[in-house]
Design an enzyme around this catalytic site. Sequence first.
Site, mmCIF file in Angstrom:
data_model
loop_
_atom_site.group_PDB
_atom_site.id
_atom_site.type_symbol
_atom_site.label_atom_id
_atom_site.label_comp_id
_atom_site.label_asym_id
_atom_site.label_seq_id
_atom_site.Cartn_x
_atom_site.Cartn_y
_atom_site.Cartn_z
ATOM 1 N N ASP A 176 0.829 -1.200 0.000
ATOM 2 C CA ASP A 176 0.000 0.000 0.000
ATOM 3 C C ASP A 176 0.872 1.263 0.000
ATOM 4 O OD1 ASP A 176 -2.429 1.320 0.045
ATOM 5 O OD2 ASP A 176 -3.221 0.184 1.739
ATOM 6 N N ASP B 126 -10.046 3.715 -3.556
ATOM 7 C CA ASP B 126 -10.749 2.492 -3.155
ATOM 8 C C ASP B 126 -12.175 2.378 -3.711
ATOM 9 O OD1 ASP B 126 -8.465 2.113 -1.725
ATOM 10 O OD2 ASP B 126 -9.448 1.925 0.224
HETATM 11 C C1 GLA Z 1 -5.970 1.247 1.394
HETATM 12 C C2 GLA Z 1 -6.081 0.267 0.231
HETATM 13 C C3 GLA Z 1 -7.191 -0.715 0.517
HETATM 14 C C4 GLA Z 1 -6.921 -1.458 1.819
HETATM 15 C C5 GLA Z 1 -6.740 -0.459 2.956
HETATM 16 C C6 GLA Z 1 -6.249 -1.141 4.223
HETATM 17 O O1 GLA Z 1 -7.110 2.061 1.486
HETATM 18 O O2 GLA Z 1 -6.308 0.948 -0.969
HETATM 19 O O3 GLA Z 1 -7.327 -1.639 -0.547
HETATM 20 O O4 GLA Z 1 -5.770 -2.252 1.664
HETATM 21 O O5 GLA Z 1 -5.798 0.548 2.618
HETATM 22 O O6 GLA Z 1 -6.017 -0.248 5.251
#
Ligand code: GLA
Length: 386
Positions: free
Chosen positions: A156, A211
């Site tokens: 990430d 997301d």
């Molecule tokens: C980010 C990523 C998600 C997930 C969260 C976890 O938002 O884009 O897919 O992995 O972190 O905290």
Amino acid sequence: MTNSRRALIAVLFASLFVVGGSTAFAQIANHPLAQTPPMGWNSWNKFGCGVSENLVRETADAMVSSGMKDAGYQYVNIDDCWQVSRDAQGAIVADPTRFPSGIKALADYVHSKGLKLGVYTDAGRLTCEGRPGGLDHELQDVKTYAGWGVDYVKIDWCHAEGLDPEKQYVKFRDAIAQAGRPIVFSICNWGVKAPWTWGPHTGNLWRTTGDISDHYDRMSVIGFSQNGLEKFAGPGHWNDPDMLEVGNGGMKRDEYLTHMSLWALLAAPLLAGNDLRSMNAETKEILTNPEIIAVDQDAKGVQGHRVWDEGPLEIWVKPLADGSNAVGLFNRGESELKITLDLKMLGIRGPARLRDLWTHQDVGSTQDSYSPQVPKHGVMMLRVSK
Ligand code: GLA
């Protein structure tokens, strides 16, 4: 500087680059990974921080008993929150309450089911949920994962202020090569600095947007915005429009059909994000439809693109290895509408045979066009063959 001196320096520089580059790539080349888009499950969309070894074991069991494994799903991926601290040597430590047997034992269990295990980390100081990130521990962490038998790592981009993603992710690529275990490398930096331009020589997949959520509006904004990225995808390196929300309850059936169809046309990774232990028949049918999965996993490895749009209507095409085309007729509007597929959009002349991939029925053949009614937020997914 003389010309010969300049030439000598150029040769030395080039050979340095080739040697350095080839060690990193040699390992990867020996283990071609993700030749089709990765398929599996990830904990985040449904469970957030509520991960545990019980959840992962039960999910692996359910992946087998539900038929997901037979349909092609393979990776069982733990997202954020499995890690709590570092030990005196700086090694990453799994949450001893939630993962009392440790990640190695969990990997062994998942492997015993014929499946593979994935973990999550972050290229910055901390993960998005504030757990220890991988910054300055790239090689150490990847070696730890390899020692545990991890097969997939998602990395990430939280708490990475001031860092250059292109440079930071290369550190993990080289660490994976050095660790010597085939590990699928999933870059998750939400499209920052256009990862499709450097992702193909860095990882196996890279997120292209922020997301997803379990709402038609968010899913469709992400999915339909992927047009133009198709030229960067291919076997071993895929655009990632984020994980699936199918079965999480926030969308209607037609909307989930749109989600699954669009992801298949996009040659997107298919990472289910629901509770596999309790899915109903409708969810299972959507996630395991073999004709839709065949589109996503087609050996040609070409990502589809939009060939036509008119207001809320869009037609997307994905060329397949056998010379046929997968075609999605999408209605993003608020009422049922007729959509006309003209064979010229596919660059072919009739007659052509049409098969409905959701109902598994041949719907006839046409000389020139086909005009089905498509429900609100819905899709008609076809395979069009000469
Ligand atoms: C980010 C990523 C998600 C997930 C969260 C976890 O938002 O884009 O897919 O992995 O972190 O905290």
